[in-house]
Design a protein around this motif. Structure first.
Motif, PDB file in Angstrom:
ATOM      1  N   ILE A   2      19.218  42.414  -0.351  1.00  0.00           N
ATOM      2  CA  ILE A   2      19.628  41.463   0.710  1.00  0.00           C
ATOM      3  C   ILE A   2      21.138  41.425   0.643  1.00  0.00           C
ATOM      4  O   ILE A   2      21.816  41.049  -0.619  1.00  0.00           O
ATOM      5  N   ALA A  59      12.590  36.421  -2.484  1.00  0.00           N
ATOM      6  CA  ALA A  59      13.638  37.513  -2.808  1.00  0.00           C
ATOM      7  C   ALA A  59      13.325  38.313  -4.067  1.00  0.00           C
ATOM      8  O   ALA A  59      13.299  39.573  -4.264  1.00  0.00           O
ATOM      9  N   GLU A 106      13.611  31.834   3.997  1.00  0.00           N
ATOM     10  CA  GLU A 106      12.434  32.503   3.517  1.00  0.00           C
ATOM     11  C   GLU A 106      11.587  33.045   4.581  1.00  0.00           C
ATOM     12  O   GLU A 106      10.991  34.013   4.474  1.00  0.00           O
ATOM     13  N   LEU A 109      12.918  36.202   5.990  1.00  0.00           N
ATOM     14  CA  LEU A 109      12.765  37.280   5.097  1.00  0.00           C
ATOM     15  C   LEU A 109      11.168  37.677   4.780  1.00  0.00           C
ATOM     16  O   LEU A 109      10.989  39.042   5.110  1.00  0.00           O
ATOM     17  N   THR A 142      19.065  40.418  -5.842  1.00  0.00           N
ATOM     18  CA  THR A 142      18.493  41.166  -5.004  1.00  0.00           C
ATOM     19  C   THR A 142      19.205  42.755  -4.954  1.00  0.00           C
ATOM     20  O   THR A 142      18.607  43.785  -4.722  1.00  0.00           O
ATOM     21  N   ILE A 201      21.784  35.046  -4.235  1.00  0.00           N
ATOM     22  CA  ILE A 201      20.815  35.857  -3.531  1.00  0.00           C
ATOM     23  C   ILE A 201      21.116  37.290  -3.436  1.00  0.00           C
ATOM     24  O   ILE A 201      20.420  38.355  -3.928  1.00  0.00           O
TER      25      ILE A 201
END
Length: 731
Positions: free
Chosen positions: A145, A138, A103, A106, A671, A667
Motif C-alpha cells: 500500500i 494490511a 479498511e 482495502l 506493507t 501503513i
C-alpha cells in the motif's frame, strides 16, 4: 495392438490422477509485476472540498501514467463504506460520510484480485481513521500500500473516545467516571454526565488539540443497573454523532463493615466519613467478636484497627479465617502503636493470613534513641507515688542499650537535672542520683519541658523522646507554643498522669500534638508498667513516627492517580512483604504501606499506618479519601461475574495510537509501499511481488487433455481391430 491398448490405459489412469490433484490446494509462488492497481480515495467528511479537488487531480495523473503500462487502474472511493470500482474519480461526498473506514475499501479491493495476479494499492487519505483497523487488515493481506497524504480538514471536530466506570459500585459510594476526549483544534466544550437520563454533573473544559482526560466524582442513589451517559457539547464541532458515550454499571446495597478496636473514639473521624457515604458501620471490642462463623453472614468487610494479636482467641481467629477463606469476605487491618511487632504478631495465627511479616530485618543505619525522663516531685507526689515513679525510671532504663542516651530531670516549681544526658549504661552513681530525689513544692511543667528540650536539642539520633510523669497541674497553659517548639526539634512527648486532673485535656493535646501518647492511671502501682511500655514503644524501631510521603508502586490501581501529590503520613509500622503479596504503596524506606493478597475465596488488605488523626490526619482530611477507600473496598470485596462495565454505543478502544501523517507512514512501512509517491516514478521499474499461483487450472486442463487423448487412442484401437477382423473374414 497390445501396445496401443496399454498406452490407452496409462492415459486414463494419468487423467484420473490429475483430476484428483485438481481438488487439492496446491499453489506455488512466482514473482510478477503488479497487473492491477487499486486507488483507494478518501471522501469522508474530514476531507475538505479543496482536498477532494486535489484528490481528483492526483488520481487523474496516476490514471494517465498507468496507460503507459500494462497495469489495470481501478478507483474505489470510501467513507464509512466503499464504492464499486470506477474508471474515473468523482469528487462527491456520500451520505454516510461521518466515519473514515479505509479498511472496508482495502477488503473490497482484495476480493476483486485473482489469486494468481499481483496487485498494489494506492491510498489517498488524511489518516483520520475512526472506524475499523486498517493496520490489522494490511498485515493480514500483505498487499503493498503506497500512500499519498492529504492535509487534515480545517473543520473543528471533538469526540468522546473512552468512558471508564467501575463494573459495580455500592449505593451512595463515591466513584470515578473517567472520560477521554479528542479534539483537532483549541476549543471550549461542556461535558455533562447523565444517570438514567437525568443530568447529575457537568463541567466546562478548554480542549487542546489531541487527547484530554477528565474524571467525574459522583454517587448513585439507585439500586440495580444504572445507565451512565457522557455528552460533550461545543459550538465548534462539525459532527455531533460521536459526542456521546454510555455505559452500564451495577449499583449494589451499601457495604457492611465491622470494626474491631480497643478505643472507638480514635476511629470517629474515619467512621463518620464512611457513614456519610452510605456504608453500614458497626464498632465492637475484640472481646465480643463472634466465635460462630454464621454470625458474620451479614458482614462484607471485617476491619481490625490497631489491635494486638493476643486480643483474638483461637475460636475467634477460626471464625475470622473462615470468613475470608470459605465465605469470600474481605479482611482489612490497619497499624498503630499496638499492632504488628508491638502487638505480638510475629509467629501468631493472625500474621499467618497477612500479606506482610512483622519480624522484619532492621536497617543497618538505624540509629539509637535519646530519652529524657521528667519526674514530678511536687508535694502531692510525696510517698508512694514518688517511690513508684523512681522505680519506674530505673526499670525503664534497663531496656536501653549502649548506643542510646538517657537523661533525668526532677521538677516542682523549678526543674533540676538529676542525670545529665549520657550513654544509657546504668551505674551506681545514676541509681543513687535517682534515689535522692525528694518531694518539694508546687508543679510547673513548662520549665521542665523546656529544660528537657535543651538536653535533647543538640543530639543527633533518630528518635528523641520525653516521658513526663505527674499527678496533675493546677495552673492552665496553652500547649500550642510547646507543641511547635518540640516539633521543630523533632522531639516527641508522652505524658503519664497518675490521677484525674482538671488540666487533663490540654495535657492530652500536648502529648498527641507532638506525636506522643497520653496515659492516665488512678493506680500508682501501674506507673512502672506504663513507663516500661512507653520506653519499649519508643525504643522499638518497628514504629517510625516521622512525617513522610508514600510512593505508588507501578500502575496497579487507578486510585493512585486520584492525588496529584499523595498526602503525608506522620507514622507507620515497619514490616516486610511476603513473596506472594501485591504491594500498592510503599514508604520512603521501601517498606510496604498498602499490601494486598487473595486468600481462598476472599482477600486480606493491610495498611501499615493507622486510620486515626495520630498518623493519618492529612489522609482523613483530604476530600479524595472516601474515593480512595471506596476503590480499596471494591478491589478487596469479591467481584461480580462481569469484569468490566459494558459500553453502549461505541467501543472503549476507538482511538488509534497513531493518526494523521504518522498513521499513514505506518501503513506504508508495514506493507512495503511508498510514502507520497510521484506518479511518473511510481510506474517506472515496478518492483516484482511474490504471487501465489493456484495449480488447479493446470491439473483440470491436463486431465481433460489426457481423457481426450485416451478416448482418441481407444477409438483408433477399436477401428484397427474392426478392420483386422474384417480382413480375416474376407480371407
Amino acid at each position: 495392438m497390445k501396445k496401443i491398448h496399454l498406452i490407452t490405459r496409462i492415459l486414463f489412469v494419468a487423467a484420473f490422477l490429475m483430476l484428483g490433484l485438481a481438488f487439492l490446494p496446491f499453489t506455488y509462488s512466482r514473482n510478477r509485476s503488479a497487473k492491477i492497481i487499486f486507488c483507494l480515495a478518501d471522501v469522508s467528511r474530514s476531507i475538505s472540498t479543496d482536498n477532494l479537488n486535489r484528490e481528483e487531480e492526483i488520481i487523474n495523473r496516476f490514471r494517465r501514467q498507468s496507460q503507459t503500462t500494462d497495469a489495470i487502474f481501478k478507483i474505489i472511493s470510501f467513507a464509512e463504506t466503499p464504492s464499486h470500482p470506477q474508471r474515473t474519480f468523482s469528487p462527491v461526498r456520500p451520505k454516510n460520510a461521518d466515519f473514515t473506514a479505509p479498511e472496508t475499501a482495502l477488503l473490497a479491493a482484495a476480493k476483486l484480485i485473482p489469486s494468481d495476479t499481483a496487485a498494489e494499492m494506492l491510498l489517498l487519505s488524511d489518516g483520520a481513521e475512526n472506524k475499523g483497523d486498517l493496520c490489522h487488515s494490511a498485515r493480514q493481506l500483505r498487499i503493498p500500500i503506497s500512500v499519498v497524504p492529504l492535509s487534515r480538514s480545517s473543520e473543528s471536530e471533538i469526540s468522546i473516545n473512552q468512558l471508564n466506570i467501575p463494573p459495580s459500585v455500592c449505593q451512595q459510594e463515591p466513584f470515578r467516571v473517567d472520560v477521554t476526549l479528542h479534539s483537532n483544534v483549541h476549543t471550549d466544550a461542556r461535558l455533562t454526565l447523565f444517570e438514567n437520563g437525568k443530568p447529575i454533573d457537568s463541567t466546562n473544559l478548554n480542549l487542546n488539540p489531541g487527547k484530554t482526560s477528565y474524571s467525574f466524582l459522583c454517587r448513585s442513589e439507585t439500586i440495580g443497573k444504572s445507565l451512565l451517559t457522557v455528552v460533550a457539547e461545543s459550538k465548534n464541532d462539525s459532527n455531533e454523532e460521536n459526542n456521546i458515550l454510555s455505559a452500564i454499571t451495577e449499583i449494589r446495597l451499601p457495604l457492611r463493615i465491622l470494626f474491631l478496636t480497643l478505643d472507638p473514639s480514635e476511629l470517629t473521624p474515619f467512621v463518620e466519613r464512611l457513614k456519610r457515604y452510605g456504608r453500614t458501620v458497626s464498632i465492637i471490642h475484640p472481646d465480643v467478636f463472634p466465635k460462630d462463623p454464621d454470625s458474620l453472614k451479614n458482614v462484607d468487610i471485617v476491619f481490625l484497627s490497631d489491635i494486638p494479636a493476643t486480643t483474638l482467641s483461637k475460636p475467634q481467629f477460626r471464625t475470622l479465617d473462615d470468613f475470608v477463606r470459605n465465605r469470600g469476605g474481605a479482611l482489612f487491618l490497619s497499624g498503630g502503636i499496638r499492632s504488628f511487632a508491638s502487638g505480638e504478631y510475629p509467629g501468631s495465627d493472625l500474621e499467618s493470613i497477612l500479606p506482610v511479616r512483622s519480624d522484619y530485618t532492621p536497617d543497618r543505619n538505624e540509629g539509637g534513641t535519646a530519652i529524657c525522663f521528667l519526674i514530678d516531685r511536687s508535694g502531692s507526689m510525696k510517698g508512694e507515688k514518688l517511690s513508684f515513679a523512681k522505680s519506674a525510671v530505673t526499670e525503664a532504663m534497663t531496656l536501653l542499650s549502649g548506643k542510646d542516651r538517657v537523661g533525668i530531670i526532677a521538677f516542682d516549681q523549678n526543674p533540676e537535672v538529676v542525670v545529665p544526658l549520657q550513654r544509657a549504661l546504668i551505674t551506681p552513681t545514676m541509681r543513687d542520683a535517682v534515689d535522692t530525689v525528694t518531694s518539694g513544692g508546687g508543679t510547673n511543667i513548662i520549665p521542665a519541658i523546656q529544660e528537657a528540650e535543651k538536653l535533647l536539642g543538640g543530639v543527633r539520633l533518630e528518635r528523641k523522646h520525653i516521658i513526663l510523669l505527674s499527678d496533675g497541674i493546677s495552673s492552665s497553659f496553652n500547649p500550642k507554643e510547646l507543641i511547635d517548639d518540640l516539633r521543630g526539634e523533632k522531639i516527641t512527648l508522652s505524658i503519664v498522669l497518675s490521677q484525674e486532673s482538671p488540666q487533663e485535656y490540654p495535657l492530652r493535646l500536648l502529648a498527641e500534638g507532638t506525636g506522643g501518647i497520653f496515659y492516665r492511671s488512678n493506680d500508682p502501682a501501674l506507673i512502672p508498667r506504663l513507663f516500661i511500655n512507653e520506653t519499649e514503644r519508643i525504643h522499638r524501631s518497628s514504629i517510625e513516627e516521622t512525617e513522610c510521603v508514600p510512593n505508588p508502586v507501578g500502575e496497579n490501581e487507578n486510585f493512585l492517580t486520584l492525588f496529584s501529590i499523595l498526602p503525608t503520613l506522620k507514622g507507620y509500622v515497619r514490616t516486610e512483604a511476603k513473596s506472594d503479596s501485591e504491594i500498592l504503596l510503599t514508604m520512603p524506606d521501601n517498606r510496604p504501606l498498602l499490601a494486598h493478597w487473595r486468600l481462598g475465596l476472599g482477600s486480606v488488605t493491610v495498611w501499615t499506618s493507622d486510620i486515626t488523626p495520630r498518623w493519618s490526619a492529612d489522609w482523613l482530611s483530604d476530600e479524595k479519601t472516601p474515593v480512595f477507600w471506596s476503590i480499596l473496598f471494591r478491589h478487596a470485596v469479591k467481584p461480580l461475574t462481569s469484569s468490566a462495565a459494558p459500553i453502549i454505543g461505541r467501543s472503549q478502544e476507538t482511538e488509534l495510537p497513531l493518526n494523521g501523517t504518522d498513521f499513514l507512514k505506518r501503513i506504508a512501512d508495514i506493507t512495503g509501499g511508498e510514502f507520497n509517491p510521484i506518479p511518473e516514478e511510481f510506474f517506472k521499474n515496478r518492483p516484482k511481488f511474490s504471487v501465489r499461483i493456484c495449480t488447479r487450472r493446470f491439473f483440470l486442463f491436463g486431465a481433460f487433455f489426457l481423457f481426450l487423448t485416451g478416448s482418441l487412442a481407444a477409438r483408433f484401437f477399436r477401428n484397427c481391430r474392426t478392420a483386422a477382423v474384417s480382413q480375416l473374414s474376407d480371407s
